[in-house]
Write a protein that holds these residues in place. Structure first.
Motif, mmCIF file in Angstrom:
data_model
loop_
_atom_site.group_PDB
_atom_site.id
_atom_site.type_symbol
_atom_site.label_atom_id
_atom_site.label_comp_id
_atom_site.label_asym_id
_atom_site.label_seq_id
_atom_site.Cartn_x
_atom_site.Cartn_y
_atom_site.Cartn_z
ATOM 1 N N VAL A 1 38.174 -8.930 -3.416
ATOM 2 C CA VAL A 1 37.603 -9.258 -4.808
ATOM 3 C C VAL A 1 38.740 -9.673 -5.769
ATOM 4 N N LEU A 2 38.648 -10.599 -6.489
ATOM 5 C CA LEU A 2 39.562 -11.167 -7.570
ATOM 6 C C LEU A 2 38.731 -11.103 -8.684
ATOM 7 N N PHE A 3 39.055 -10.479 -9.784
ATOM 8 C CA PHE A 3 38.709 -10.746 -11.365
ATOM 9 C C PHE A 3 39.598 -10.845 -12.377
ATOM 10 N N THR A 4 39.290 -11.586 -13.392
ATOM 11 C CA THR A 4 39.882 -11.868 -14.762
ATOM 12 C C THR A 4 39.353 -10.971 -15.852
ATOM 13 N N LYS A 5 40.036 -10.684 -16.701
ATOM 14 C CA LYS A 5 39.513 -10.007 -17.887
ATOM 15 C C LYS A 5 38.609 -10.717 -18.577
ATOM 16 N N ASP A 6 39.280 -12.192 -18.830
ATOM 17 C CA ASP A 6 38.622 -13.199 -19.985
ATOM 18 C C ASP A 6 38.070 -14.353 -18.807
ATOM 19 N N ARG A 7 37.205 -15.114 -19.583
ATOM 20 C CA ARG A 7 36.729 -16.185 -18.883
ATOM 21 C C ARG A 7 37.591 -17.395 -18.845
ATOM 22 N N SER A 8 38.083 -17.910 -17.716
ATOM 23 C CA SER A 8 39.167 -18.963 -17.613
ATOM 24 C C SER A 8 38.470 -20.310 -17.145
ATOM 25 N N GLY A 9 37.172 -20.156 -16.667
ATOM 26 C CA GLY A 9 36.841 -21.597 -16.170
ATOM 27 C C GLY A 9 36.777 -21.587 -14.650
ATOM 28 N N LEU A 10 35.842 -22.479 -14.053
ATOM 29 C CA LEU A 10 35.515 -22.839 -12.765
ATOM 30 C C LEU A 10 36.813 -23.329 -11.894
ATOM 31 N N PRO A 11 37.389 -24.301 -12.437
ATOM 32 C CA PRO A 11 38.700 -24.778 -11.700
ATOM 33 C C PRO A 11 39.753 -23.865 -11.649
ATOM 34 N N PHE A 12 39.839 -22.730 -12.694
ATOM 35 C CA PHE A 12 41.075 -21.662 -12.421
ATOM 36 C C PHE A 12 40.662 -20.588 -11.367
ATOM 37 N N THR A 13 39.322 -20.208 -11.666
ATOM 38 C CA THR A 13 38.759 -19.469 -10.580
ATOM 39 C C THR A 13 38.872 -19.741 -9.059
ATOM 40 N N TRP A 14 38.266 -20.970 -8.810
ATOM 41 C CA TRP A 14 38.401 -21.554 -7.474
ATOM 42 C C TRP A 14 39.728 -21.565 -6.872
ATOM 43 N N ASN A 15 40.621 -22.141 -7.719
ATOM 44 C CA ASN A 15 42.006 -22.313 -7.437
ATOM 45 C C ASN A 15 42.682 -21.000 -7.032
ATOM 46 N N SER A 16 42.304 -20.088 -7.647
ATOM 47 C CA SER A 16 43.064 -18.449 -7.404
ATOM 48 C C SER A 16 42.404 -17.658 -6.170
ATOM 49 N N ILE A 17 41.136 -17.777 -6.138
ATOM 50 C CA ILE A 17 40.404 -17.215 -5.010
ATOM 51 C C ILE A 17 40.824 -18.054 -3.612
ATOM 52 N N ARG A 18 41.147 -19.342 -3.810
ATOM 53 C CA ARG A 18 41.540 -20.008 -2.512
ATOM 54 C C ARG A 18 42.952 -19.750 -2.188
ATOM 55 N N ASP A 19 43.957 -19.643 -3.212
ATOM 56 C CA ASP A 19 45.155 -19.178 -2.943
ATOM 57 C C ASP A 19 45.070 -17.711 -2.336
#
Length: 895
Positions: free
Chosen positions: A699-717
């Motif tokens: 599970v990966l989560f952020t406190k604030d919403r950062s947008g799909l590109p950021f979320t996708w890149n983060s979970i892919r890494d």
């Protein structure tokens, strides 16, 4: 020496170009060695008088080539001008007019004229003759893209003496180098010594600018220091440029349709295998490069394909020979093939190979089960390697009484006479000198000079006919095999048995140690076995030790009856080599295709994939995508699918979509790991996560919403790091959004994976289980009664592909090189469009010319109003129809 030999049928010869515009060479008819040729030499428009090619060449007679009287020489008139390095040099027989040889000055040593066109890309810099102002030297030097300076130098006043040289590049000077490397071709020039070569590799830390001059300096008349500059007699040497094929500072933005071969260029078996692979790639017209962590130190025709490791950039396929390494700049998305010999399978790179390799090639069947256990996520292909030698014409060694009336010819080809040699040279020599019979004749070939006492002992042995203890050309090796009945190959360990294959190609019976993998390559009907004992391991291969007594026992049991009885098995093995070559070509061709490298015909067919075939009535995309199933024999069968789900403060959607996804995973025939990425965690989403914590692997989560590109890149890494940590890559990666509901959990994954498995890996982009008429595609077809849609674009709610496909695309971007934004980037809204659609994306599927497949009705969309959509779009049926009526759909091609 580059391409100085020539041969055509029975005609053999050699030609060289020297200082003072002198041409020398030799020519002979190998089938009629008593014949002499009258010839005419032409250099461009300049023609010689008729020349009798009957000058004596001692080295030819020493090699057994007739009486050695086949030489010729011709000096161009001083007034003649050589216009370019492409000027042809032709040898014509008189009076028949038959052209015996045709070369260009570029192909000969010491030419005049500007650099040939192929030097423009920095792969090879033309050579230059070396002449000092106050003292004449004869020499040659070339600079290569591997940062390697190589050449040779002879003092005309003392051709036996090795000179000390310094290579100067710009402000950088090498340390003193003794020019004592062996150059076999100097034999052709009648030099007093052939050990006059030098090599220098410019260190990586030295910045070599384009246009930098290269100079060679030597000691003259002094014991220390450098006192004279050696320059080219044609004023070209100091103007030589060093360049590299590409700059590592500017990586390619697009994958190149090329194969990278990670293999040494050296005097070794791997380079021989490299040549076999490059011959196939050339025949298939596939572009390739060669690189390795050790720069070449020999002259070799494949040097024109050499690039430095730092300049490797985005090949579509990489073939690793024995050693697996990791690189950036495009390697992530490359199709990786690992050629494995068990004696080099080191634990140091097993993790890398298990994590990143796609296919494992095993040249022997020995311990194939170990490889399959070691590489559970890869396809292990047993590929019996063919001989590098073309199998000789059947029957060249007769089984008649006349052939066997004489003695049995035994061949031994070793390397250095050393305890470190794996070819057991000491045991072989002791066995030969102890042999008291009169039934055998021995021909011996060593790579380097024998100790005097060893050579004297062999010379005095009446059963020894030939002793060669210096490097020779392949023709000499072939001649030795043509005389042999048995080849002694007492190698302590083996990778693929190339020496055994070479013996079979010449209809020579190999005698090998009685162990593995030798017994997996040969059997009792095609080889003789020498007694031995195992005393250790070299990586994953046993190492054996034999003795002079064991080898002598083999000698004493050799007789003509045994050879005759084993001949049918030997001939069968020789014929098998021809089939091996065909299999190897087909496998390499299939792997190249699976990597996505396409020829011109395939590229044109992709462009026309929307056109309907008149005979079948289906779109051309069907034949492209499903016409061939060869890749299923070359790629691993899918066993696992990693799943990524993203959510962004929509717990009402997640409460429906996550249970359906978990249910589909539970009913799937594949192994799964579930990764959940939460963009802006809220309490309701956290409650759902706790409920399904046993189903979530990461599970990966952020406190604030950062947008799909950021979320996708983060979970892919995070996914990549997870795979590397566990050394367990999945066969496919499936993405699903929280507003995408799986309708049929029982068949969702089996349908998605089955479609992807059957599709051509070089054509397929992504498979999507969600369809909207906003992405109508360009053709509709069926597959096993299932409707499929071919499309250049898909909706971003659900898609699946091979991990390397995602890696080849690179991460999602916010900004493009033109300074413009794409796909509604921002802290809340985002887009997957640069995965497949945007042409500005460096390597989108649109740029790669890949085709996506949509499988309607596997999922549905549950965020149908603008308020619940991260795009703030109204995706209701009525609004979608309105868009279609207005023509605001993704029609990416005609049809």
């Amino acid at each position: 020496m580059k391409n100085s030999k020539f041969s055509s049928g029975k005609i053999k010869g050699w030609i060289g170009f020297y200082s003072n515009k002198n041409i020398r060479g030799w020519v002979m008819n190998s089938a009629a060695t008593e014949q002499r040729y009258d010839i005419q030499v032409s250099v461009g428009d300049v023609k010689s008088t008729i020349i009798a090619a009957n000058e004596y060449r001692e080295h030819l007679e020493q090699k057994g080539l007739g009486d050695g009287k086949y030489g010729f020489s011709f000096t161009l008139p001083a007034s003649s001008k050589i216009l370019s390095s492409e000027t042809p040099v032709t040898i014509t027989a008189i009076p028949s007019g038959e052209v015996l040889a045709r070369k260009t000055l570029y192909e000969l040593v010491g030419y005049e004229g500007p650099a040939p066109s192929q030097a423009a890309n920095g792969s090879y810099i033309p050579a230059a003759e070396i002449v000092a102002e106050d003292r004449t030297f004869t020499g040659w030097v070339g600079a290569f893209a591997s940062r390697r300076i190589s050449g040779w130098l002879s003092d005309n006043g003392d051709t036996q003496k090795s000179q000390t040289v310094i290579v100067e590049v710009g402000d950088h000077r090498s340390p003193p180098i003794l020019a004592s490397e062996h150059r076999d071709h100097l034999t052709e020039r009648d030099f007093g010594s052939t050990n006059l070569g030098f090599t220098y590799v410019i260190p990586e830390h030295v910045n070599v600018a384009r246009g930098e001059g290269v100079r060679v300096l030597t000691e003259i008349g002094t014991s220390t220091g450098v006192s004279a500059l050696i320059e080219s007699g044609y004023d070209k040497f100091v103007d030589m440029k060093i360049s590299r094929s590409t700059s590592s500072k500017f990586p390619r933005r697009k994958q190149e349709d090329s194969v990278l071969l990670w293999c040494p260029i050296a005097v070794c078996g791997l380079t021989t295998q490299l040549e076999q692979v490059t011959a196939i790639l050339k025949a298939e017209k596939v572009k390739y490069h060669i690189s390795y962590h050790v720069a070449p130190k020999i002259e070799h025709p494949e040097l024109e394909h050499w690039i430095e490791p730092r300049d490797i950039d985005s090949p579509k396929m990489v073939l690793y020979f024995e050693r697996f390494v990791a690189f950036d700049r495009g390697f992530e998305g490359s199709f990786k093939v690992f050629y494995v010999n068990l004696d080099w399978l080191s634990d140091t790179f097993l993790g890398l190979a298990r994590t990143n390799a796609d296919v494992i090639l095993a040249p022997v069947s020995y311990r194939k089960e170990l490889l399959e256990e070691t590489f559970p996520s890869q396809k292990v292909i047993y590929l019996p390697w063919p001989s590098a030698i073309e199998p000789q014409v059947e029957g060249i060694k007769s089984t008649s009484v006349d052939h066997h009336a004489g003695k049995i010819n035994v061949l031994y080809i070793g390397n250095d006479y050393s305890l470190n040699s794996r070819k057991s040279p000491e045991a072989v020599v002791e066995a030969i000198t102890s042999y008291a019979g009169d039934n055998l004749i021995f021909d011996l070939k060593f790579r380097s000079t024998l100790p005097p006492e060893v050579k004297d002992k062999l010379v005095s042995c009446k059963s020894v006919r030939t002793i060669i203890d210096y490097p020779v050309e392949s023709e000499v090796i072939a001649e030795l095999h043509s005389l042999a009945d048995v080849s002694i190959i007492p190698n302590e360990c083996e990778g693929n048995g190339l020496s055994i294959l070479e013996a079979w190609a010449f209809e020579v019976l190999p005698a090998v140690l009685d162990g593995h993998p030798m017994r997996d390559v040969a059997d009792e009907m095609s080889a003789l076995f020498i007694g031995c004992e195992q005393y250790g391991w070299k990586e994953k291969t046993p190492v054996y030790r034999t003795s002079s007594a064991d080898i002598l026992a083999l000698f004493e049991r050799l007789d003509h009856k045994t050879l005759s009885e084993m001949r049918p098995g030997l001939i069968a093995r020789k014929n098998e080599l021809k089939a091996r070559k065909i299999v190897m070509r087909n496998v390499l061709r299939g792997l190249v295709h699976a990597s996505g490298i396409r020829n011109k015909s395939q590229r044109l067919r992709i462009e026309a994939a929307h056109e309907v075939d008149q005979k079948s009535g289906s779109a051309g995309a069907y034949q492209l995508m499903f016409g061939s199933q060869q890749h299923r024999d070359l790629l691993p069968q899918a066993k696992s699918v990693d799943v990524i789900m993203t959510t962004s403060r929509r717990p009402d959607h997640l409460a429906r979509s996550l249970p359906a996804l978990v249910q589909a995973i539970e009913r799937s025939p594949y192994k799964h790991r579930l990764f959940l990425a939460v963009d802006g965690l809220d309490e309701d989403t956290a409650t759902i996560m706790r409920e399904y914590k046993d189903a979530l692997d990461v599970v990966l989560f952020t406190k604030d919403r950062s947008g799909l590109p950021f979320t996708w890149n983060s979970i892919r890494d995070l996914h990549d790091n997870y795979v590397s940590r566990h050394e367990s890559p999945a066969d496919y990666l499936c993405y699903i959004q929280d507003d995408c509901l799986i309708l049929e959990p029982d068949r969702y994954f089996s349908t998605m994976v089955d479609t992807a498995e059957r599709a051509s890996p070089s054509i397929l982009g992504l498979v999507s289980g969600f369809h909207t008429e906003v992405h109508p595609g360009f053709a509709v077809g069926t597959l096993d009664d299932r409707t499929i849609i071919y499309s250049d674009s898909i909706d971003g709610k659900n898609f699946m592909g091979r991990p390397r496909t995602f890696k080849s695309i690179t991460p999602l971007t916010w900004w493009f090189s033109d300074g413009m934004r794409r796909g509604n980037p921002g802290p809340v809204r985002g887009s997957h469009f640069d995965l497949w659609l945007w042409k500005e994306s460096p390597n989108s599927l649109s740029v790669q010319k890949r085709i996506n497949i949509i499988l309607p009705d596997l999922t549905t969309h549950i965020a149908n109003d603008a308020h619940s959509s991260t795009w703030n779009n109204d995706t209701s049926d009525a609004n979608v129809q309105s868009r279609i009526n207005e023509g605001r759909v993704y029609a990416t091609r005609a049809g």
